[in-house]
Design an enzyme around this catalytic site. Structure first.
Site: not given
Length: 259
Positions: A62, A66, A131, A134
């Site tokens: 994650e 990101d 989440d 990502e």
């Protein structure tokens, strides 16, 4: 050619065929390293415990995803809006990569049906799909490389599922929204804004700190006092996790005696 030949085999045979099908159906390709994608689906509430006692979940992927999403989104906006300034591009990027937006993209893709989480994951449950999205992009980056994830995000996901017009026209008066929320929930909000004395004379910079019941909860900067306060108000919801928000409000309630 090899991938083309292996695609039907991986989808239909072997212990991981269900995972190969998930990735192929969601994103249109068959992975090299399926273990990355399997891990990307594991929310921290359902962490796997290894023999040495370590817990593994999708948080590291994650984190990587990101950064990848932000980089690709910056490229995308830069190309789509050649005449817009930095302020516009920064705000639009923030909207695209926000928790709410990524959560919506995950649901539209159908990723939410495959995320593994424990029952009663708590307040963070609302954003576990974003989440996981990502984490998936982090997995794609490691498995296929930056150019591939760039094309996947822009050509398949953003062009197909993202409404840029709606995002650019969406409400952006974050200061008013924050003030209204605080008034509704009986919390005192204030904005501490000042001029940066070290800034260049021809480029003034203002810094703002948002305080809720005397606690610092957000920060922002801008070319004007108004812009700095808007950025600070936006940061309150944008850069705090749900767990932090819950913890903050619990602490505020204890300090103000509302519980």
């Amino acid at each position: 050619m090899i991938d083309f030949l292996l695609r039907p085999w991986r989808r239909n045979f072997g212990p991981d065929k269900a995972y190969y099908r998930i990735i192929d159906d969601l994103f249109g390709f068959v992975p090299h390293n399926i273990e990355l994608y399997k891990l990307a689906l594991v929310h921290k509430s359902a962490s796997l415990v290894l023999e040495d006692g370590r817990s593994i979940n999708n948080e590291r992927l994650e984190y990587l995803g990101d950064a990848v999403i932000e980089a690709v989104t910056s490229d995308y906006i830069f190309i789509e809006y050649p005449d817009r300034d930095e302020g516009f591009m920064t705000k639009l990027r923030s909207k695209i990569v926000s928790r709410q937006s990524l959560n919506g993209l995950a649901v539209k893709l159908g990723l939410d049906a495959h995320v593994i989480s424990a029952n009663g994951a708590g307040i963070a449950q609302k954003h576990i799909y974003g989440d996981a999205f990502e984490a998936m992009m982090g997995a794609v980056y490691l498995d296929q490389g930056y150019d591939f994830v760039n094309r996947l995000l822009i050509n398949r996901i953003y062009f197909g599922l993202l409404d840029l017009e709606e995002l650019t026209e969406s409400e952006n008066d974050f200061k008013s929204r924050l003030i209204e929320w605080c008034q509704k929930n009986r919390h005192k909000v204030s904005f501490r804004t000042g001029f940066d004395k070290e800034a260049a004379p021809n480029h003034p910079v203002f810094h703002c700190t948002v305080l809720v019941d005397g606690m610092e909860v957000g920060h922002g900067a801008g070319d004007s006092k108004k812009e700095a306060e808007q950025h600070a108000a936006f940061s309150v919801s944008q850069y705090m996790t749900d767990e932090q928000c819950a913890s903050l409000l619990d602490k505020v309630d204890r300090l103000t005696g509302t519980k």
